[in-house]
Design an enzyme around this catalytic site. Structure first.
Site, short mmCIF file in Angstrom:
data_model
loop_
_atom_site.label_atom_id
_atom_site.label_comp_id
_atom_site.label_asym_id
_atom_site.label_seq_id
_atom_site.Cartn_x
_atom_site.Cartn_y
_atom_site.Cartn_z
N LYS A 60 3.12 6.93 4.75
CA LYS A 60 2.29 5.71 4.99
C LYS A 60 2.00 5.41 5.82
CE LYS A 60 4.87 4.15 0.48
NZ LYS A 60 5.55 2.91 0.27
N PRO A 82 0.70 -1.19 0.10
CA PRO A 82 0.46 0.05 0.15
C PRO A 82 0.84 1.79 -0.01
CG PRO A 82 -0.09 -2.06 1.55
CD PRO A 82 0.27 -2.00 1.11
N GLU A 83 0.37 1.94 -0.90
CA GLU A 83 1.25 3.77 -1.23
C GLU A 83 -0.03 4.67 -0.53
OE1 GLU A 83 2.82 3.65 -4.86
OE2 GLU A 83 3.68 1.42 -4.95
N ARG A 126 13.87 -3.39 -7.80
CA ARG A 126 12.34 -3.35 -8.31
C ARG A 126 11.91 -3.30 -9.75
NH1 ARG A 126 9.97 -1.59 -3.47
NH2 ARG A 126 7.78 -1.73 -4.27
#
EC number: 3.2.2.23
Length: 278
Positions: free
Chosen positions: A57, A2-3, A259
């Site tokens: 976050k 989740p960002e 990533r």
């Protein structure tokens, strides 16, 4: 993971059910998260919830005695449930409040966190964070100045919380696409004009994702149990090999800083935003 849009969606979803309510008790079924659940979480009976905030976050629940700091980790989500809802395997923490609702934390991978801080200024996890991307502090001049002489590739550089918070893998890829900037350029190569455009696209992409309830790729759910719908509007992220929605050329994938990065080599030499489908 989740960002910022997913965390902000969670904050907005749980706030009406918590603020002004009193914590009756907490249930910790599994304290073994990324960091052990703070012991103080079990000692908060009769504490009213004063506000629900977000920094980067992290979700921040303000109480008279201090702050509950929640991180959703890789697969966490928060839901507001009725009191009779039975817990399932990955439901690790509950906060039961005076209106009969339960704030339930679900995390299959257990990489999130429930921490306690007497004040935010002394919290290690909140130290050294950069500006909020939706704040007035995050400007083109700030980004341009910060990027000077940086040889780091621009995409992982944008994901550095010391530069700007909350812009993770999904939204870095999407924002660079919208700005027409290839992700494998050095951060220091940003021009003044590109900095103006990139700040604008980061803000626009994040705000639109928040409007859509964030992005659900696997585990994330909104507080009412619904998925985030921005996944249906992703331009490049997760679309390797599929045709670009703008030009039809295949979306490419590369590894930057361990990533996956998604981009369109044909489009990302000119701005796409605001000529976006949404």
């Amino acid at each position: 993971m989740p960002e910022l849009p997913e965390v902000e969606t969670s904050r907005r979803g749980i706030e009406p059910y918590l603020v002004g309510q009193t914590i009756l008790y907490a249930v910790v079924r599994n304290a073994r998260l990324r960091w052990p659940v703070s012991d103080e979480i079990l000692t908060l009976s009769d504490q009213p919830v004063l506000s629900v905030q977000r920094r980067a976050k992290y979700l921040l629940l303000e109480l008279p005695k201090g702050w509950i700091i929640i991180h959703l980790g890789m697969s966490g989500s928060l839901r507001v449930l009725s009191e009779e809802t039975a817990a399932e395997k990955h439901d690790h923490v509950d906060l039961v409040v005076s209106n009969g609702k339960i704030l339930r934390y679900t995390d299959p991978r257990r990489f999130g966190a429930w921490l306690w801080a007497k004040d935010l200024e002394t919290s290690n996890v909140l130290a050294h964070l950069g500006p909020e991307p939706l704040s007035d502090e995050f400007t083109a001049q700030y980004l341009f100045d910060k990027s000077r002489n940086k040889r780091t590739l621009i995409k992982p550089w944008l994901m550095d919380n010391k530069v700007v918070v909350g812009v993770g893998n999904i939204y870095a890829s999407e924002s660079l696409f919208a700005a027409g900037i290839l992700p494998d350029r050095a951060a220091g190569s940003l021009t003044d004009a590109e900095s103006v455009l990139l700040v604008a696209t980061i803000k626009a992409v994040l705000l639109h994702s928040i409007e859509q309830g964030g992005t659900t790729l696997r585990d994330f759910l909104q507080s009412d149990g619904k998925p985030g719908y921005f996944a249906q509007e992703l331009q490049v992220y997760g679309r390797a090999g599929e045709p670009c929605r703008q030009c039809g050329h295949p979306i490419e994938i590369a590894k930057h800083g361990q990533r996956s990065t998604f981009f369109c080599r044909h489009c990302q030499f000119r701005p796409i935003w605001p000529i976006m489908l949404w």
